[in-house]
Design an enzyme around this catalytic site. Sequence first.
Site, mmCIF file in Angstrom:
data_model
loop_
_atom_site.group_PDB
_atom_site.id
_atom_site.type_symbol
_atom_site.label_atom_id
_atom_site.label_comp_id
_atom_site.label_asym_id
_atom_site.label_seq_id
_atom_site.Cartn_x
_atom_site.Cartn_y
_atom_site.Cartn_z
ATOM 1 N N SER A 1 0.844 -1.199 0.000
ATOM 2 C CA SER A 1 0.000 0.000 0.000
ATOM 3 C C SER A 1 0.877 1.245 0.000
ATOM 4 O O SER A 1 1.999 1.226 0.525
ATOM 5 C CB SER A 1 -0.874 0.017 1.259
ATOM 6 O OG SER A 1 -1.511 1.270 1.400
ATOM 7 N N TYR B 1 -1.772 -0.546 10.239
ATOM 8 C CA TYR B 1 -1.886 -1.002 8.848
ATOM 9 C C TYR B 1 -0.647 -0.590 8.045
ATOM 10 O O TYR B 1 -0.062 -1.391 7.311
ATOM 11 C CB TYR B 1 -3.150 -0.389 8.247
ATOM 12 C CG TYR B 1 -3.370 -0.613 6.777
ATOM 13 C CD1 TYR B 1 -3.872 -1.829 6.314
ATOM 14 C CD2 TYR B 1 -3.104 0.394 5.843
ATOM 15 C CE1 TYR B 1 -4.096 -2.026 4.951
ATOM 16 C CE2 TYR B 1 -3.328 0.207 4.497
ATOM 17 C CZ TYR B 1 -3.828 -1.003 4.053
ATOM 18 O OH TYR B 1 -4.044 -1.194 2.721
HETATM 19 P P1 NAP Z 1 -11.450 -5.750 0.323
HETATM 20 O O1 NAP Z 1 -12.334 -5.225 -0.755
HETATM 21 O O2 NAP Z 1 -11.733 -5.367 1.735
HETATM 22 O O3 NAP Z 1 -11.394 -7.363 0.183
HETATM 23 C C1 NAP Z 1 -10.708 -8.098 1.145
HETATM 24 C C2 NAP Z 1 -10.611 -9.544 0.706
HETATM 25 O O4 NAP Z 1 -9.737 -10.234 1.626
HETATM 26 C C3 NAP Z 1 -11.932 -10.280 0.744
HETATM 27 O O5 NAP Z 1 -11.917 -11.229 -0.306
HETATM 28 C C4 NAP Z 1 -11.874 -10.997 2.107
HETATM 29 O O6 NAP Z 1 -12.683 -12.172 2.191
HETATM 30 C C5 NAP Z 1 -10.413 -11.379 2.148
HETATM 31 N N1 NAP Z 1 -9.844 -11.678 3.471
HETATM 32 C C6 NAP Z 1 -9.706 -10.850 4.546
HETATM 33 N N2 NAP Z 1 -9.055 -11.492 5.553
HETATM 34 C C7 NAP Z 1 -8.759 -12.741 5.096
HETATM 35 C C8 NAP Z 1 -8.107 -13.871 5.638
HETATM 36 N N3 NAP Z 1 -7.585 -13.837 6.898
HETATM 37 N N4 NAP Z 1 -7.996 -15.000 4.914
HETATM 38 C C9 NAP Z 1 -8.501 -15.043 3.642
HETATM 39 N N5 NAP Z 1 -9.135 -14.009 3.051
HETATM 40 C C10 NAP Z 1 -9.270 -12.868 3.778
HETATM 41 O O7 NAP Z 1 -9.924 -5.335 0.055
HETATM 42 P P2 NAP Z 1 -9.248 -4.471 -1.126
HETATM 43 O O8 NAP Z 1 -9.520 -3.039 -0.881
HETATM 44 O O9 NAP Z 1 -9.550 -5.082 -2.443
HETATM 45 O O10 NAP Z 1 -7.706 -4.679 -0.755
HETATM 46 C C11 NAP Z 1 -6.927 -5.718 -1.305
HETATM 47 C C12 NAP Z 1 -5.489 -5.439 -0.933
HETATM 48 O O11 NAP Z 1 -5.106 -4.153 -1.444
HETATM 49 C C13 NAP Z 1 -5.225 -5.363 0.575
HETATM 50 O O12 NAP Z 1 -3.974 -5.928 0.884
HETATM 51 C C14 NAP Z 1 -5.198 -3.875 0.861
HETATM 52 O O13 NAP Z 1 -4.428 -3.570 2.009
HETATM 53 C C15 NAP Z 1 -4.548 -3.369 -0.415
HETATM 54 N N6 NAP Z 1 -4.802 -1.967 -0.665
HETATM 55 C C16 NAP Z 1 -6.056 -1.511 -0.918
HETATM 56 C C17 NAP Z 1 -6.252 -0.157 -1.132
HETATM 57 C C18 NAP Z 1 -7.607 0.424 -1.413
HETATM 58 O O14 NAP Z 1 -7.741 1.663 -1.461
HETATM 59 N N7 NAP Z 1 -8.641 -0.394 -1.585
HETATM 60 C C19 NAP Z 1 -5.164 0.736 -1.087
HETATM 61 C C20 NAP Z 1 -3.897 0.229 -0.831
HETATM 62 C C21 NAP Z 1 -3.721 -1.117 -0.623
HETATM 63 P P3 NAP Z 1 -14.226 -12.083 2.755
HETATM 64 O O15 NAP Z 1 -14.986 -11.322 1.719
HETATM 65 O O16 NAP Z 1 -14.638 -13.500 2.889
HETATM 66 O O17 NAP Z 1 -14.127 -11.337 4.065
#
Ligand code: NAP
Length: 243
Positions: free
Chosen positions: A138, A152
């Site tokens: 991130s 985080y």
């Molecule tokens: P998200 O929409 O919140 O989706 C999270 C996913 O992770 C879901 O599929 C969830 O499953 C799964 N999950 C959570 N804990 C888990 C575990 N212990 N074991 C297996 N699966 C698990 O997340 P996102 O925003 O797409 O983010 C994806 C990645 O990008 C993350 O690493 C985040 O830190 C990074 N990121 C995101 C952003 C942003 O702005 N969105 C920015 C920087 C970095 P369930 O649906 O079953 O809970």
Amino acid sequence: MQKTAIITGGSRGIGAATCQLLAKQGYNVVVNYLSNHSAARQACQEIKALGGQAMMMQADVAVESEVMRLFATAQNAFGAVTHLVNNVGILFEKTDLSHISAERFMKVMTANVLSTFLCTQAFVKQCSNGGAIVNVSSAAARSGAPFEYLDYAASKGAMDSLTKGLSLELAAKNIRVNSVRPGFIETDIHADGGEPNRVQRLSPQIPLQRGGTPEEVANAIALLLSDEASYVTGSFIDIAGGK
Ligand code: NAP
């Protein structure tokens, strides 16, 4: 050789977009998730509707025995796993140092960092012919996320150190390890932080004047996994609209 990818947290957001793109590119895709079965089912159905190969697989990737089960099930279904996306990441309500408990800090580190470590260990154990890993970090690793998500940001900093060290340790096995560092991307994660409209609020501060889409992050992940990036390891791509 047939490519098979495990995408942790592949059922929603950036993970789901990555699953869909990799499936379109001909990978067998393992859509890992934690508890939201219907989102995982929908992600798989969308891939299958496009003619792709996908299986959904519930497993808490922060737990070693579940990671072993995830990899064993994937191998039974598709053969060796050739590509891994360590995409799982969680955060909690925005707050400052004084309100982050030790328990919360450990939960974030476990879900974000230990999961990356465990999945990489399992991946390497069964990898005989090289492979590629992308860790989803991130922009918070660079900003430190003060007054919001120190825990985080620290977990993403630790992931960046893992990316660097693993890329060097695994290079001789022909396993490439790279990272993407997204900025503000339109997904559900911001609701977990207590501000579903965070991306819209902060858009004016982003040089490109908008948040990113999960698909824009997926494009960079797919590039780093691909043979087009065959000489790229230990690299970081910032996908943050210039922020
Ligand atoms: P998200 O929409 O919140 O989706 C999270 C996913 O992770 C879901 O599929 C969830 O499953 C799964 N999950 C959570 N804990 C888990 C575990 N212990 N074991 C297996 N699966 C698990 O997340 P996102 O925003 O797409 O983010 C994806 C990645 O990008 C993350 O690493 C985040 O830190 C990074 N990121 C995101 C952003 C942003 O702005 N969105 C920015 C920087 C970095 P369930 O649906 O079953 O809970």
